[in-house]
Design an enzyme around this catalytic site. Structure first.
Site, PDB file in Angstrom:
ATOM      1  N   ARG A  49       0.838  -1.195   0.000  1.00  0.00           N
ATOM      2  CA  ARG A  49       0.000   0.000   0.000  1.00  0.00           C
ATOM      3  C   ARG A  49       0.873   1.245   0.000  1.00  0.00           C
ATOM      4  O   ARG A  49       1.887   1.307   0.711  1.00  0.00           O
ATOM      5  CB  ARG A  49      -0.891   0.035   1.258  1.00  0.00           C
ATOM      6  CG  ARG A  49      -2.108  -0.863   1.193  1.00  0.00           C
ATOM      7  CD  ARG A  49      -3.125  -0.408   0.136  1.00  0.00           C
ATOM      8  NE  ARG A  49      -4.317  -1.213   0.128  1.00  0.00           N
ATOM      9  CZ  ARG A  49      -4.508  -2.299  -0.636  1.00  0.00           C
ATOM     10  NH1 ARG A  49      -3.564  -2.700  -1.457  1.00  0.00           N
ATOM     11  NH2 ARG A  49      -5.649  -2.967  -0.583  1.00  0.00           N
ATOM     12  N   GLU A  78      -3.310   7.448  -5.316  1.00  0.00           N
ATOM     13  CA  GLU A  78      -3.603   6.813  -6.615  1.00  0.00           C
ATOM     14  C   GLU A  78      -4.918   7.362  -7.164  1.00  0.00           C
ATOM     15  O   GLU A  78      -5.856   7.547  -6.405  1.00  0.00           O
ATOM     16  CB  GLU A  78      -3.735   5.285  -6.433  1.00  0.00           C
ATOM     17  CG  GLU A  78      -2.438   4.606  -6.061  1.00  0.00           C
ATOM     18  CD  GLU A  78      -2.651   3.141  -5.653  1.00  0.00           C
ATOM     19  OE1 GLU A  78      -3.712   2.562  -5.946  1.00  0.00           O
ATOM     20  OE2 GLU A  78      -1.733   2.587  -5.019  1.00  0.00           O
ATOM     21  N   HIS A  85      -1.205  -0.178  -9.815  1.00  0.00           N
ATOM     22  CA  HIS A  85      -1.877  -1.090  -8.877  1.00  0.00           C
ATOM     23  C   HIS A  85      -2.401  -2.355  -9.587  1.00  0.00           C
ATOM     24  O   HIS A  85      -3.605  -2.621  -9.608  1.00  0.00           O
ATOM     25  CB  HIS A  85      -3.025  -0.366  -8.155  1.00  0.00           C
ATOM     26  CG  HIS A  85      -3.332  -0.963  -6.808  1.00  0.00           C
ATOM     27  ND1 HIS A  85      -3.633  -0.222  -5.702  1.00  0.00           N
ATOM     28  CD2 HIS A  85      -3.392  -2.255  -6.400  1.00  0.00           C
ATOM     29  CE1 HIS A  85      -3.860  -1.018  -4.674  1.00  0.00           C
ATOM     30  NE2 HIS A  85      -3.724  -2.267  -5.075  1.00  0.00           N
TER      31      HIS A  85
END
Ligand code: GLV
Length: 317
Positions: free
Chosen positions: A236, A265, A283
């Protein structure tokens, strides 16, 4: 039939399953719901199947209708959900562990390879046809014989360790507790971050984002690494203080970074864009058809299990 709100579009066969098992309110346009809209849409629903893009903070959870008994997160990570707030409202929160371990570990290895072997620069030059072979052209770092530090030796960390070992890396790790010898498979345990980082030629961040791990990679801890270390993050973005890492990259304290996740993000800190060696992905950890199908099915099954048994094996709060 229980009524569920699915906040993001799922793969077709998973939406079909959701509609078979429940009265499912799907999001066919894949609109990114605001917190307010999510609260409005959840009226009269028994469960909400969320994604990591839904910020389920205390204020949002407190405004959910009393009918909502489950928040089923379509992810292994649940940093987007305030677990305590959900608990106070007697809402169970579930996640999708195990099924994404292999896919995420593959991306973890891609980050290590991409950052160490200067893949971003290589791809750019090849596409622009503006390179010329020479003995010292785009020389990178060899994995074989390098020390890999794994921060967080859960399922994903363990799988990365197995693959990295096969690539000839020497595995070190830090975890809340030491693993059994069977799970360690020869990896060397460090009981502190400082001890792990000081032997990490390459770091793979695999731990969850919690209050304790936010900005764990920061100005101070970056100094623990050998000069020229490589930092990779498949977990993360919250775990890394971006400004500190960008500064360390610019100072050449850190050789390269490989990131599949980052703060804010999809908006990447512009500091990373200016550094040629950064190897950055959007991601993609669990992004294979096999894995995304298994994750969505598990998220649906978690809700079903709760309504059938009053509990769920993947409950996290
Ligand atoms: C992906 O990042 C996940 O937590 O499932």
């Amino acid at each position: 039939m229980k009524k569920i709100l699915v906040t993001r579009k799922l793969l077709k066969e998973c939406e079909e399953k959701a509609s078979k098992v429940f009265d499912a309110n799907l999001n066919s346009n894949d609109e990114l719901y605001s917190q307010l809209k999510l609260i409005e849409l959840s009226q009269g629903h028994d469960a909400v199947l969320t994604s990591l893009t839904d910020k389920m903070d205390e204020a949002t959870i407190n405004k959910l209708p009393d009918s909502v008994k489950v928040i089923s997160n379509f992810a292994v990570g649940f940093g987007n959900i305030d677990l305590e707030a959900a608990k106070k409202r007697e809402i169970i929160v579930t996640n999708t562990p195990d099924v994404l371990t292999d896919a995420t570990a593959e991306i973890g290895i891609l980050l290590i390879l991409g950052a160490c072997r200067r893949a971003s620069e290589g791809i750019k030059s090849a596409k622009e046809s503006n390179w010329k072979w020479s003995a010292d052209y785009l020389i990178g770092k060899q994995l074989t014989g390098s020390r890999l530090g794994i921060l967080g030796m859960g399922r994903i960390g363990q799988k990365i360790a197995i693959i990295a070992k096969a690539l000839g890396m020497i595995i070190h790790y830090h975890n809340r507790s030491k693993l059994s010898e069977e799970k360690e498979q020869g990896a060397i345990y460090h009981d502190s971050l400082k001890s792990l980082f000081s032997v990490s030629d390459v770091l793979s961040i695999c731990c969850p984002a919690t209050k304790e791990t936010v900005n764990l990679i920061n100005k101070e801890t970056l100094e623990y690494f050998p000069t020229g270390a490589v930092i990779t993050n498949v977990a993360r973005g919250d775990i890394v203080d971006d400004e500190a890492l960008i500064d360390a990259l610019n100072r050449r304290k850190i050789y390269a970074a490989g990131l599949d996740v980052y703060k804010g993000e999809p908006n990447l800190n512009p500091g990373y864009q200016k550094i040629k060696s950064t190897f950055i992905l959007p991601h993609l950890g669990s992004a294979t058809k096999h894995t995304r199908t298994a994750m969505a099915n598990l998220a649906i099954d978690n809700i079903d299990e709760f309504f059938k048994t009053g509990n769920c094996i993947n409950k996290v709060n």
